[in-house]
Design an enzyme around this catalytic site. Structure first.
Site, mmCIF file in Angstrom:
data_model
loop_
_atom_site.group_PDB
_atom_site.id
_atom_site.type_symbol
_atom_site.label_atom_id
_atom_site.label_comp_id
_atom_site.label_asym_id
_atom_site.label_seq_id
_atom_site.Cartn_x
_atom_site.Cartn_y
_atom_site.Cartn_z
ATOM 1 N N LYS A 172 0.841 -1.203 0.000
ATOM 2 C CA LYS A 172 0.000 0.000 0.000
ATOM 3 C C LYS A 172 0.875 1.252 0.000
ATOM 4 O O LYS A 172 1.845 1.344 0.743
ATOM 5 C CB LYS A 172 -0.917 -0.011 1.215
ATOM 6 C CG LYS A 172 -1.860 -1.213 1.244
ATOM 7 C CD LYS A 172 -2.662 -1.292 2.526
ATOM 8 C CE LYS A 172 -1.799 -1.629 3.722
ATOM 9 N NZ LYS A 172 -2.590 -1.894 4.948
ATOM 10 N N THR A 204 -8.224 8.756 9.794
ATOM 11 C CA THR A 204 -7.868 7.555 9.037
ATOM 12 C C THR A 204 -7.594 6.374 9.971
ATOM 13 O O THR A 204 -6.877 5.443 9.606
ATOM 14 C CB THR A 204 -6.635 7.815 8.167
ATOM 15 O OG1 THR A 204 -5.551 8.275 9.003
ATOM 16 C CG2 THR A 204 -6.923 8.850 7.088
ATOM 17 N N GLY A 206 -7.770 2.990 11.497
ATOM 18 C CA GLY A 206 -8.296 1.696 11.095
ATOM 19 C C GLY A 206 -8.378 1.451 9.604
ATOM 20 O O GLY A 206 -9.025 0.499 9.175
ATOM 21 N N THR A 207 -7.689 2.264 8.809
ATOM 22 C CA THR A 207 -7.783 2.077 7.351
ATOM 23 C C THR A 207 -7.221 0.729 6.916
ATOM 24 O O THR A 207 -7.811 0.038 6.076
ATOM 25 C CB THR A 207 -7.060 3.204 6.602
ATOM 26 O OG1 THR A 207 -5.743 3.357 7.138
ATOM 27 C CG2 THR A 207 -7.807 4.516 6.721
ATOM 28 N N GLY A 208 -6.074 0.336 7.472
ATOM 29 C CA GLY A 208 -5.461 -0.930 7.079
ATOM 30 C C GLY A 208 -6.303 -2.125 7.491
ATOM 31 O O GLY A 208 -6.472 -3.076 6.716
ATOM 32 N N CYS A 209 -6.845 -2.079 8.699
ATOM 33 C CA CYS A 209 -7.728 -3.154 9.179
ATOM 34 C C CYS A 209 -8.964 -3.255 8.293
ATOM 35 O O CYS A 209 -9.389 -4.349 7.900
ATOM 36 C CB CYS A 209 -8.159 -2.876 10.620
ATOM 37 S SG CYS A 209 -6.829 -2.611 11.794
#
Length: 268
Positions: A172, A204, A206-209
């Protein structure tokens, strides 16, 4: 309905971890289940403490799910220690689990270490179980043992992570200042680029989760890895566009923004 299991840490303020995973899974029309690996004390200002769950309870949580319920995909997030990584490896192999999306969580946005230093090598071995691994640039740098400054180096890092055994790798690009394109290296060696749009918001958390759990949900529903990443990117982009503040720091993304609007809620 498809069933998706998240194996990750709990977030007290609900923006990341298990809570974000279950919200994303529900929004995408699958039934979400959870195995908690750690309890964190955190809010929008950061992480202030972590308590690992014992390996016996982690293994028992996994056992009771797989002995009773069909699992169509698994998303894996925070695994803080060698012991936990080894326990989950054992259980995933025991049940011959398929469709595994690994988000190699290492450090929170507030710079709190969520993976112990001595567990890095164990995590490198663990990614071999992944149908898809979704590191951000700092995580990819650690997994690939290299610096990443541009798109070419993102691709090089993805190849090194694939050499660890992961079938597909999504690096990412959100941490780059000049360009936020994501790079997907597929199992067949094909490279797919997903141009990103920089959204002007601090919210932002928790974007990866959210992205990894949405991809797992879409794979469970029968999409290819490429299709799942594409649709998952669309979902997280809209969620970030509709993110909102709930405290004094970094707020969550809008997992259920359509429902909030229908309910007449003012989320701003």
């Amino acid at each position: 309905m498809k069933h998706v299991l998240t194996i990750a840490g709990s977030d007290t303020c609900g923006g990341a971890g298990i809570q974000a995973d279950l919200k994303a899974m529900s929004a995408l029309g699958v039934y979400g289940m959870s195995v908690i690996t750690a309890v964190t004390a955190q809010n929008t200002n950061g992480v202030f403490g972590v308590q690992e769950i014992s390996k016996e309870i982690i293994e028992k949580q996994i056992e009771v799910i797989f002995e009773d319920i069909r699992v169509d995909a698994v998303k894996i997030g925070m695994l803080s220690s060698i012991e936990i990584i080894e326990s989950i490896t054992k259980m995933l192999k025991k049940y011959n689990v398929k469709n595994i999306v690994i988000d190699p969580v290492m450090v929170s946005k507030s710079k709190y270490k969520l993976l112990k230093d001595e567990a890095i090598e164990a995590l490198k071995k663990f990614v071999a179980l992944g149908t898809l691994v979704t590191p951000n640039i700092p995580e990819a740098e650690i997994l690939a043992d290299m610096e990443i400054r541009n798109e070419e180096e993102m691709i090089e890092a993805a190849k090194k992570i694939q050499n660890l055994g992961a079938k597909n790798v999504l690096v990412k690009g959100g941490h780059r200042e000049d360009n936020c394109t994501d790079v997907l290296l597929l199992e067949n060696g094909e490279i797919v680029k997903f141009p990103g749009v920089r959204i002007d918001t601090i919210n932002t958390h928790g974007t990866g989760c959210t992205l990894s759990s949405s991809i797992a949900s879409l794979i469970a529903k029968g999409n290819s890895v490429e299709e799942a990443v594409c649709q998952g990117k669309d979902y997280i982009t809209e969620a970030i566009k509709n993110s909102f503040s709930i405290g004094h720091g970094v707020g969550p993304v809008g997992h259920f923004i359509d429902l909030y609007k229908k309910a007449g809620m003012n989320y701003e």
